[in-house]
Design an enzyme around this catalytic site. Structure first.
Site, PDB file in Angstrom:
ATOM      1  N   LYS A   1      50.598  25.442 -28.470  1.00 32.74           N
ATOM      2  CA  LYS A   1      51.959  24.921 -28.668  1.00 32.74           C
ATOM      3  C   LYS A   1      51.888  23.608 -29.443  1.00 32.74           C
ATOM      4  O   LYS A   1      51.018  22.782 -29.190  1.00 32.74           O
ATOM      5  CB  LYS A   1      52.700  24.749 -27.344  1.00 32.74           C
ATOM      6  CG  LYS A   1      52.162  23.716 -26.374  1.00 32.74           C
ATOM      7  CD  LYS A   1      53.015  23.701 -25.106  1.00 32.74           C
ATOM      8  CE  LYS A   1      52.558  22.654 -24.108  1.00 32.74           C
ATOM      9  NZ  LYS A   1      52.748  21.269 -24.566  1.00 32.74           N
TER      10      LYS A   1
ATOM     11  N   CYS B   1      55.104  17.440 -20.788  1.00 31.84           N
ATOM     12  CA  CYS B   1      55.098  18.846 -21.189  1.00 31.84           C
ATOM     13  C   CYS B   1      55.531  19.798 -20.079  1.00 31.84           C
ATOM     14  O   CYS B   1      56.174  20.815 -20.350  1.00 31.84           O
ATOM     15  CB  CYS B   1      53.717  19.225 -21.706  1.00 31.84           C
ATOM     16  SG  CYS B   1      53.291  18.357 -23.235  1.00 31.84           S
TER      17      CYS B   1
ATOM     18  N   ASP C   1      48.546  22.690 -20.473  1.00 35.73           N
ATOM     19  CA  ASP C   1      47.727  21.677 -21.152  1.00 35.73           C
ATOM     20  C   ASP C   1      46.598  21.085 -20.310  1.00 35.73           C
ATOM     21  O   ASP C   1      46.375  19.862 -20.326  1.00 35.73           O
ATOM     22  CB  ASP C   1      48.612  20.537 -21.655  1.00 35.73           C
ATOM     23  CG  ASP C   1      49.698  21.000 -22.599  1.00 35.73           C
ATOM     24  OD1 ASP C   1      49.648  22.152 -23.050  1.00 35.73           O
ATOM     25  OD2 ASP C   1      50.615  20.198 -22.877  1.00 35.73           O
TER      26      ASP C   1
END
EC number: 3.5.1.110
Length: 236
Positions: free
Chosen positions: A133, A166, A24
């Site tokens: 995702k 995450c 990310d």
């Protein structure tokens, strides 16, 4: 085979049967004006993280490791985010921020938008894999497990943001699926105060995986890369 100095102990693995995972590294999480910034989180210290990820990616690619880039987000109507019946609807700070500030609707973590894009300094190359995702874990509703198993990959080296959300979620799910997870601590950054970073790293090295750093990683992949005396002593 290489041996990577790490906490709580060194780990030996084959780079060609391992993957570097970049979690990310989007404008949402690493840029001023992105989602985390707008939601009140401090992103001022992300610049060194970006530089360290670039260094780790270059070393991993030269060693023949698979590079996997994750992008967290949803369609611009937020169907993938889940409605009021989903815990994600209630816990996602991006969704809560947009409910508080309707003018941001359709802008935060929406596929195709600036917020969703990887930062300009980090660019996937041919042979890398880029995966969207919809939740914190990179294993949930993605082909990650299949991609890794089909290539015989068992060791995962993690970088990215946020360490305590995450990154840790993906590493934990990998642990339950019998993957060895290693975090490069100086190539990650937390969402929240500094103690969130330290708590996540403590959890990982104590219960779920291993913790190393970019300099040690690069030196393990290419011994010609200098390793500072401080790092040699740190993992001795």
């Amino acid at each position: 085979m290489i041996t990577l100095p790490a906490r709580p102990e060194s780990l030996t693995f084959a780079p060609q049967q391992s993957a570097l995972i970049v979690v990310d590294m989007q404008n949402a999480y690493a840029s001023q004006g992105g989602y985390l910034d707008l939601a009140g989180f401090d992103v001022s210290a992300t610049r060194p993280v970006i530089d360290n990820i670039n260094t780790a990616v270059a070393a991993a690619r030269a060693a023949g490791m698979l590079i996997i880039w994750f992008q967290n987000g949803w369609d611009d109507q937020y169907v993938e985010a889940g409605g009021p019946g989903s815990p994600n609807y209630h816990k996602s700070n991006a969704l809560k921020t947009m409910r508080q500030r309707p003018e941001l609707q359709g802008k935060l973590l929406a596929k195709g938008g600036w917020d969703y894009q990887l930062v300009d300094e980090l660019t996937p190359q041919e042979g890398d894999i880029v995966l969207p995702k919809p939740r914190y874990s990179g294993f949930f509703n993605t082909p990650l497990d299949s991609i890794l198993r089909s290539r015989g990959i068992r060791h995962l080296v993690f970088t990215g943001i946020a360490t305590n959300v995450c990154v840790e979620s993906t590493l934990r799910d990998g642990f339950f699926l019998e993957y060895f997870g290693i975090v490069l601590e100086d190539a990650t950054h937390q969402a929240g105060p500094a103690f969130a970073q330290q708590a996540a790293l403590f959890n990982i090295e104590t219960f779920f995986g291993w913790v190393s750093d970019v300099e040690s990683f690069c030196h393990a992949l290419s011994p010609a890369t200098p390793l500072s005396l401080a790092k040699e002593k740190r993992y001795a």
